[in-house]
Design a protein around this motif. Structure first.
Motif, PDB file in Angstrom:
ATOM      1  N   TYR A 266       0.836  -1.207   0.000  1.00 14.51           N
ATOM      2  CA  TYR A 266       0.000   0.000   0.000  1.00 14.51           C
ATOM      3  C   TYR A 266       0.872   1.260   0.000  1.00 14.51           C
ATOM      4  O   TYR A 266       0.654   2.169  -0.808  1.00 14.51           O
ATOM      5  CB  TYR A 266      -0.937   0.001   1.219  1.00 14.51           C
ATOM      6  CG  TYR A 266      -1.837   1.219   1.252  1.00 14.51           C
ATOM      7  CD1 TYR A 266      -2.979   1.278   0.453  1.00 14.51           C
ATOM      8  CD2 TYR A 266      -1.513   2.325   2.027  1.00 14.51           C
ATOM      9  CE1 TYR A 266      -3.781   2.403   0.440  1.00 14.51           C
ATOM     10  CE2 TYR A 266      -2.310   3.460   2.027  1.00 14.51           C
ATOM     11  CZ  TYR A 266      -3.443   3.494   1.234  1.00 14.51           C
ATOM     12  OH  TYR A 266      -4.228   4.614   1.212  1.00 14.51           O
ATOM     13  N   VAL A 267       1.866   1.304   0.885  1.00  9.69           N
ATOM     14  CA  VAL A 267       2.699   2.522   0.949  1.00  9.69           C
ATOM     15  C   VAL A 267       3.561   2.666  -0.302  1.00  9.69           C
ATOM     16  O   VAL A 267       4.007   3.770  -0.621  1.00  9.69           O
ATOM     17  CB  VAL A 267       3.585   2.560   2.223  1.00  9.69           C
ATOM     18  CG1 VAL A 267       2.734   2.566   3.474  1.00  9.69           C
ATOM     19  CG2 VAL A 267       4.604   1.424   2.257  1.00  9.69           C
ATOM     20  N   LEU A 277       4.188   7.028  -0.299  1.00  8.63           N
ATOM     21  CA  LEU A 277       4.391   7.033   1.152  1.00  8.63           C
ATOM     22  C   LEU A 277       5.680   6.322   1.529  1.00  8.63           C
ATOM     23  O   LEU A 277       6.339   6.664   2.506  1.00  8.63           O
ATOM     24  CB  LEU A 277       3.222   6.323   1.845  1.00  8.63           C
ATOM     25  CG  LEU A 277       1.938   7.110   2.069  1.00  8.63           C
ATOM     26  CD1 LEU A 277       0.926   6.224   2.792  1.00  8.63           C
ATOM     27  CD2 LEU A 277       2.207   8.367   2.884  1.00  8.63           C
ATOM     28  N   ALA A 278       6.034   5.300   0.740  1.00  5.84           N
ATOM     29  CA  ALA A 278       7.231   4.514   1.054  1.00  5.84           C
ATOM     30  C   ALA A 278       8.502   5.351   0.992  1.00  5.84           C
ATOM     31  O   ALA A 278       9.530   4.970   1.559  1.00  5.84           O
ATOM     32  CB  ALA A 278       7.338   3.330   0.093  1.00  5.84           C
ATOM     33  N   THR A 283       7.841   6.715   7.161  1.00 11.08           N
ATOM     34  CA  THR A 283       7.307   5.411   6.769  1.00 11.08           C
ATOM     35  C   THR A 283       8.407   4.356   6.856  1.00 11.08           C
ATOM     36  O   THR A 283       8.214   3.268   7.416  1.00 11.08           O
ATOM     37  CB  THR A 283       6.779   5.460   5.321  1.00 11.08           C
ATOM     38  OG1 THR A 283       5.936   6.591   5.186  1.00 11.08           O
ATOM     39  CG2 THR A 283       6.035   4.202   4.963  1.00 11.08           C
ATOM     40  N   GLN A 284       9.544   4.696   6.286  1.00 16.63           N
ATOM     41  CA  GLN A 284      10.644   3.724   6.259  1.00 16.63           C
ATOM     42  C   GLN A 284      11.066   3.337   7.673  1.00 16.63           C
ATOM     43  O   GLN A 284      11.232   2.150   7.980  1.00 16.63           O
ATOM     44  CB  GLN A 284      11.847   4.327   5.511  1.00 16.63           C
ATOM     45  CG  GLN A 284      11.571   4.554   4.038  1.00 16.63           C
ATOM     46  CD  GLN A 284      12.661   5.360   3.354  1.00 16.63           C
ATOM     47  OE1 GLN A 284      13.638   5.785   3.993  1.00 16.63           O
ATOM     48  NE2 GLN A 284      12.493   5.587   2.068  1.00 16.63           N
ATOM     49  N   THR A 334      -1.999  -1.285  14.732  1.00 16.46           N
ATOM     50  CA  THR A 334      -2.392   0.104  15.000  1.00 16.46           C
ATOM     51  C   THR A 334      -1.521   1.067  14.198  1.00 16.46           C
ATOM     52  O   THR A 334      -2.017   1.996  13.553  1.00 16.46           O
ATOM     53  CB  THR A 334      -2.256   0.407  16.510  1.00 16.46           C
ATOM     54  OG1 THR A 334      -3.032  -0.533  17.236  1.00 16.46           O
ATOM     55  CG2 THR A 334      -2.719   1.815  16.838  1.00 16.46           C
ATOM     56  N   LYS A 335      -0.211   0.819  14.228  1.00 22.91           N
ATOM     57  CA  LYS A 335       0.697   1.716  13.503  1.00 22.91           C
ATOM     58  C   LYS A 335       0.509   1.594  11.998  1.00 22.91           C
ATOM     59  O   LYS A 335       0.552   2.584  11.275  1.00 22.91           O
ATOM     60  CB  LYS A 335       2.146   1.395  13.875  1.00 22.91           C
ATOM     61  CG  LYS A 335       2.519   1.879  15.260  1.00 22.91           C
ATOM     62  CD  LYS A 335       4.014   1.769  15.486  1.00 22.91           C
ATOM     63  CE  LYS A 335       4.380   2.457  16.782  1.00 22.91           C
ATOM     64  NZ  LYS A 335       5.823   2.485  17.019  1.00 22.91           N
ATOM     65  N   CYS A 336       0.294   0.370  11.526  1.00 18.69           N
ATOM     66  CA  CYS A 336       0.116   0.171  10.089  1.00 18.69           C
ATOM     67  C   CYS A 336      -1.164   0.851   9.610  1.00 18.69           C
ATOM     68  O   CYS A 336      -1.189   1.454   8.533  1.00 18.69           O
ATOM     69  CB  CYS A 336       0.084  -1.315   9.750  1.00 18.69           C
ATOM     70  SG  CYS A 336       1.711  -2.084   9.772  1.00 18.69           S
TER      71      CYS A 336
END
Lengths: 381, 256
Positions: A266-267, A277-278, A283-284, A334-336
């Motif tokens: 997704y990212v 987003l990646a 994100t990384q 939760t974080k994802c």
């Protein structure tokens, strides 16, 4: 990095076959099962036809006679597909072993082949509205009356509770004894049982799992249904906790991995401010930290699995694993979810299911706090 | 009471095949598997062996890496396995493969039926069944979608382009089956565990007494086929206009 678990050709073949089975028989229907609030009986039968239930059960009782690694593989394959609410494992790998361990030969010959074939579905009723982690305080009671026990009490949060044809019920039989010394286990058949009723819990997640509240009012249970010795129920329930906690940790870790696996693609495609987003360092860093925690936990779990299979006592370590992996799964989902923004709370996106399902893990099968009490006690605190 | 032989090929999983920028094929990351259609051939052999009250035997001609296939094949139901372990397999053409398989079949006693898939999922050359029949001088039935065996006679439905043809032959025979012939069920765990206890015969190509094992064809190069797409998107007008334009273009290309 290769895993240290001694997977043989047979294990690898089984992983492939079982994964394909789930892709064919569960994945296409799972959304509907979530809506229905139950996994259909037919799925248990399909599992049974393939010998995929109670993979540890010796052939003389209708099983294939596999080892723990087959159970680990099954758990990993379920979780890799987000099939978190299929509790065939509870039926076949947690409950059936009680009968195998402490049942009479007659009970084993009757129930174990039915379990392995998926023809009868099992549940276990320990928790009560006022007795969850403090199991020694349970209030359900069974009073001897001639050739019968008369069972009264309420049970809560019982997985497979709506489907169950047979429920192992923990009830107090000695009212004078110390709390943990007066409990017995009974094999209670639900069909035509007068005084028995059940009601589904409406939960926030794990919706395909039919969790129920059970009520027993003057239910007459034949004395042959006593499982093991009278008043030793509490000890029986404690005996296999090492394996149950280890497999619970494997399950939680699998769910953490699934959350990460659905987030990475997704990212990589979701664009924001002109780039994916990646490509953002936040994100990384966040995903790299989660991946690190998952791999570290995997090494610990695999080491525990090997030592458990060598019959070592690992009371502290399995509690650590159960606590850590369940908290990790909830934290990762939760974080994802945050990376998905608004989409993350829409049911079409698998991370939303991961988010609600993983929240159960630190409560089920011995809450995190229970595990920490054990760890602290083992540390001499 | 005869044996039913299921021939299969150990092939790279097409899902893992990578295409390099120069269109060469990279198999280095590929997992290997029993060719998908061969799983139907194995299941057909298991069923036929039950009818004949004989044994089902899996047979493969492959190099050292095909050893991994033996338990996989046996978990699908055959009573025993035979592996012709030879480095020649990777370069073998239809002639060599059929010659080797026929020699292996001759070496086994009392074979009633040999079942192959219509083609392998890597090359789909459809060479082996007719060649094997010619080598053994047995009747050949290809494109089989349904089998029934009565005594010493096999009756097979052949799924052809425009009809179903039903044919009969006396056993022993060689047939090739289509995926429609059965569902090729996934192995049960009991079958997976039992596979390692079943007998395996390993032979080298030299054990078969064949003098000529030189491929009649040589692969000069192997490159991915690239489909060039025109990527024309019809955006003008409403849906009806767009469909009209699409159909007009397809007619112009001679497709419609």
């Amino acid at each position: 990095m290769d895993r240290i678990l001694p997977f043989t050709d047979e294990h690898k073949m089984f992983r492939e076959a079982f994964g394909k089975f789930l892709d064919k028989e569960a994945v296409p229907y799972y959304d509907q099962w979530e809506k229905n609030g139950t996994v259909p009986r037919d799925f248990f039968k399909k599992m049974g036809d393939k010998g995929y239930i109670s993979v540890w059960l010796p052939e003389e009782y209708g099983g294939p006679g596999g080892d723990l690694l087959y159970m680990i593989i099954q758990t990993e394959e379920y979780t890799a597909r987000g099939l978190n609410g299929i509790f065939v494992r509870l039926h076949g790998d947690v409950i059936a072993p009680y009968i195998y361990r402490i049942g009479t030969e007659e009970q084993k010959k009757l129930w174990l082949p039915l379990a392995a074939k998926g023809e009868k579905i099992f549940a276990i009723a320990m928790s009560e509205p006022d007795a969850g982690s403090d199991l020694a305080n349970l209030q359900a009671k069974a009073v001897k009356d001639g050739d019968y026990y008369v069972l009264n009490g309420n049970k809560a949060f019982i997985s497979n509770g709506m489907l169950a044809d047979m429920i192992i019920v923990a009830a107090r039989t000695d009212f004078e004894a110390k709390p943990h010394k007066g409990v017995s286990l009974f094999l209670v058949e639900t069909a035509n049982l007068e005084g028995f009723s059940r009601k589904r819990h409406n939960k926030i997640g794990l919706n395909a799992q039919d969790t129920a509240e059970l009520s027993f009012v003057d239910c007459r249970i034949p004395q042959e249904a006593l499982l093991g010795e009278e008043n030793r129920g509490f000890f029986y329930l404690m005996e296999k906790l090492q394996q149950e906690r280890l497999v619970a940790a494997v399950n939680a870790l699998g769910q953490a991995r699934r959350s990460l696996d659905v987030t990475i693609p997704y990212v990589q495609q979701r664009k924001m401010f002109g780039k994916t987003l990646a490509k953002f360092q936040n994100t990384q860093f966040e995903l790299a930290k989660m991946a690190t925690e998952i791999e570290m936990a995997q090494s610990f779990i695999d080491q525990l699995t090997i030592e458990h299979m060598a019959d070592k006592t690992l009371t502290k370590e399995v509690s650590m694993a159960k606590y850590y992996c369940c908290e990790l799964a909830s934290r990762v989902s939760t974080k994802c979810l945050q990376f998905f923004g608004g989409y993350g709370v829409c049911e079409e996106f698998p991370i939303s299911r991961q988010f609600v399902d993983t929240r159960f893990l630190s409560i089920l099968a011995g809450a995190s706090e229970v595990q920490l009490v054990i760890v602290a006690r083992e540390m001499g605190l | 009471m005869g044996k039913v032989i299921a021939c299969y090929k150990w092939v790279p999983d097409e899902a893992d095949i990578k295409i390099n920028s120069d269109h060469t094929i990279d198999l280095s990351k590929a997992k290997w598997k029993i060719s998908d259609y061969d799983k139907n051939a194995i299941e057909a052999a298991v069923q036929a062996a039950q009818v004949l009250e004989g044994k089902a035997v899996s047979l493969t001609f492959g190099g050292a890496n095909a050893k991994s296939s033996l338990k996989d094949a046996l978990s699908r139901g055959p009573d025993e396995a035979c592996w012709i372990n030879s480095d020649l397999a990777s370069e073998a053409d239809g002639f060599v493969t059929a010659t080797v398989l026929a020699a292996a079949v001759r070496k086994m006693e009392d074979v009633s039926l040999v079942i192959c898939a219509e083609g392998a999922s890597d090359t789909y050359a459809r060479q082996i069944t007719p060649r094997l029949g010619a080598e053994l001088d047995w009747p050949v039935i290809t494109s089989v979608s349904n089998i029934s065996i009565n005594g010493n006679t096999i009756r097979a439905e052949r799924q052809l382009d425009d009809c179903i043809q039903t044919v009969e032959a006396e056993l022993p025979a060689v047939i090739s089956v289509l995926p429609e012939v059965n569902d090729a069920p996934l192995p049960s765990l009991k079958a997976v565990i039992a596979a390692s206890k079943k007998p395996v015969t390993e032979l080298g190509d030299k054990d078969l007494g064949i003098t000529d094992l030189t491929s009649k064809t040589r692969v000069q190069s192997q490159k991915a086929y690239v489909m060039i797409r025109k990527n024309i998107i019809f955006t003008e007008g409403d849906a009806l206009d767009q469909v009209k334009e699409l159909v007009g273009n397809l007619k112009k290309e001679g497709i419609l």
